[in-house]
Design an enzyme around this catalytic site. Structure first.
Site, PDB file in Angstrom:
ATOM      1  N   PRO A   2       0.787  -1.239  -0.047  1.00  0.00           N
ATOM      2  CA  PRO A   2       0.132  -0.087  -0.529  1.00  0.00           C
ATOM      3  C   PRO A   2       1.279   1.374   0.014  1.00  0.00           C
ATOM      4  CG  PRO A   2      -0.489  -1.529   1.843  1.00  0.00           C
ATOM      5  CD  PRO A   2       1.537  -2.038   1.495  1.00  0.00           C
ATOM      6  N   GLU A   3       0.624   2.435  -0.933  1.00  0.00           N
ATOM      7  CA  GLU A   3       0.519   3.654  -0.810  1.00  0.00           C
ATOM      8  C   GLU A   3      -0.306   3.918  -0.426  1.00  0.00           C
ATOM      9  OE1 GLU A   3       2.989   4.599  -4.392  1.00  0.00           O
ATOM     10  OE2 GLU A   3       3.075   2.087  -5.038  1.00  0.00           O
ATOM     11  N   LYS A  58       1.415   6.731   5.326  1.00  0.00           N
ATOM     12  CA  LYS A  58       1.030   5.140   4.212  1.00  0.00           C
ATOM     13  C   LYS A  58       0.613   4.522   5.910  1.00  0.00           C
ATOM     14  CE  LYS A  58       4.240   5.412   0.945  1.00  0.00           C
ATOM     15  NZ  LYS A  58       5.902   4.045   0.627  1.00  0.00           N
ATOM     16  N   ARG A 124       4.000 -11.589   5.119  1.00  0.00           N
ATOM     17  CA  ARG A 124       5.498 -10.803   5.478  1.00  0.00           C
ATOM     18  C   ARG A 124       5.537 -10.846   6.442  1.00  0.00           C
ATOM     19  NH1 ARG A 124       8.227  -8.316   0.080  1.00  0.00           N
ATOM     20  NH2 ARG A 124       9.667  -8.980   0.780  1.00  0.00           N
ATOM     21  N   ARG A 277      15.589  -0.465  -5.723  1.00  0.00           N
ATOM     22  CA  ARG A 277      14.265  -0.518  -6.005  1.00  0.00           C
ATOM     23  C   ARG A 277      14.448  -0.435  -7.506  1.00  0.00           C
ATOM     24  NH1 ARG A 277      10.966   1.539  -2.840  1.00  0.00           N
ATOM     25  NH2 ARG A 277       9.780  -0.647  -2.959  1.00  0.00           N
TER      26      ARG A 277
END
Length: 291
Positions: A2-3, A58, A124, A277
């Site tokens: 999620p951003e 966030k 995770r 990234r």
DNA sequence: CACTTGACCTGTCCGC
DNA sequence: TGCGGACAGGTCAAGT
């Protein structure tokens, strides 16, 4: 996952669904996801009512009527899914990734007195929930370091440019991703907005013109607002407050589209590495800025 | 100061 | 089909 757009979708949905509900019980299987679940929870969470659901960058902030708040960060794979009474036995919509809950990724379950449940799933285990006094939310070590909200009305291009310029010697993508500079941007929307503004992600901030940074701000606002309308981005795991996937990536121009044609010039989209990234660009449209 | 790498975890995908 | 490695939407700590 999620951003900012995805977290905002969860926030607005929960804000409609859980206000006023009264907490009956809480369960957690993974202390790192909910480090103080053994301590203050019984006093300040059980029997409390939900007052409001907010967002900062966030992070989600669930305010309770006990003057405590639950700060939640979903990190990469977190999900916050609500099941009201009407869901029981009905399963999730076909647009869902989810089977029956709880499942093996469920880390926290908050049960309400009317039978509804809020599930915090996190494959995770990077995400977390933390109970803090509401008056101390702003001073929370994570929250207090965040830069301004990109989509707030009193932000704007001039402020955006000023904040970017505070890191003149860094690569623009690294600055966009730095939550201390501005809050809410992650890997998807940085790649999409840089493509739209025709800026190479590895360009050094001081070499980028005012005009391009202005374009970048407008692009960023546009892609994030559009994503909110389309239910956010589901790359792998994201689902909203009722388990539904988002459709924004069907409309994304470069993210996860390496090997496909750039929608602007037709040349092949490449995947490179910037700021540690995976980064998606059109090398033709996005040249390294040179002063 | 700015950049890189590794850590935190699990799951999936790709190549051999 | 199995196995190893790379990689994934985020952040933090430590090293250069």
């Amino acid at each position: 996952m999620p951003e900012l757009p995805e977290v905002e979708i969860v926030r607005s949905g929960l804000n409609r669904l859980i206000i006023g509900l009264e907490v009956e019980n809480i369960w957690s299987d993974w202390p790192k996801n909910f480090p103080n679940s053994e301590g203050d929870v019984n006093n300040f969470l059980i029997n409390s009512k939900i007052n409001a659901v907010g967002r900062r960058g966030k992070s989600l902030i669930i305010d309770l009527n006990t003057n405590y708040s639950l700060i939640t960060h979903l990190k990469m794979t977190g999900q916050l899914v609500f099941e009201g009474k009407e869901h029981f036995g009905a399963g999730h919509p076909s647009s869902s990734l989810l089977g029956p809950l709880p499942d093996k990724s469920t880390r926290v379950v908050i049960s309400f007195k009317d039978g509804a449940k809020l599930f915090f799933n996190d494959q995770r285990k990077f995400g977390w929930m933390k109970l803090v006094p509401t008056s101390e939310v702003k001073n929370n070590e994570f929250i207090k370091g965040l830069g301004p909200e990109v989509l707030s009305d009193d932000f704007g291009s001039q402020n955006f440019i000023r904040h970017m310029r505070s890191r003149p010697n860094s690569q623009i993508k690294a600055v966009l991703l730095d939550q201390k500079v501005i809050a809410g941007v992650g890997n998807i929307y940085s790649d999409e907005s840089l493509w739209m503004a025709k800026i190479h992600p590895a360009s050094i901030v001081k070499d980028i013109s005012e005009k391009k940074l202005d374009n970048l701000f407008n692009s960023l606002v546009e892609v994030m607002r559009e994503s909110i309308k389309k239910g956010g981005s589901t790359d792998r795991n994201f689902v909203d407050f009722e388990g539904k996937k988002g459709s924004y990536l069907n409309f994304a121009k470069v993210f996860r589209r390496e090997g496909q044609a750039c929608p602007r010039c037709g040349r092949e989209i490449k995947k490179i590495r910037v700021a540690g990234r995976g980064t998606h660009i059109c090398e033709y449209c996005q040249r390294i800025s040179v002063k």
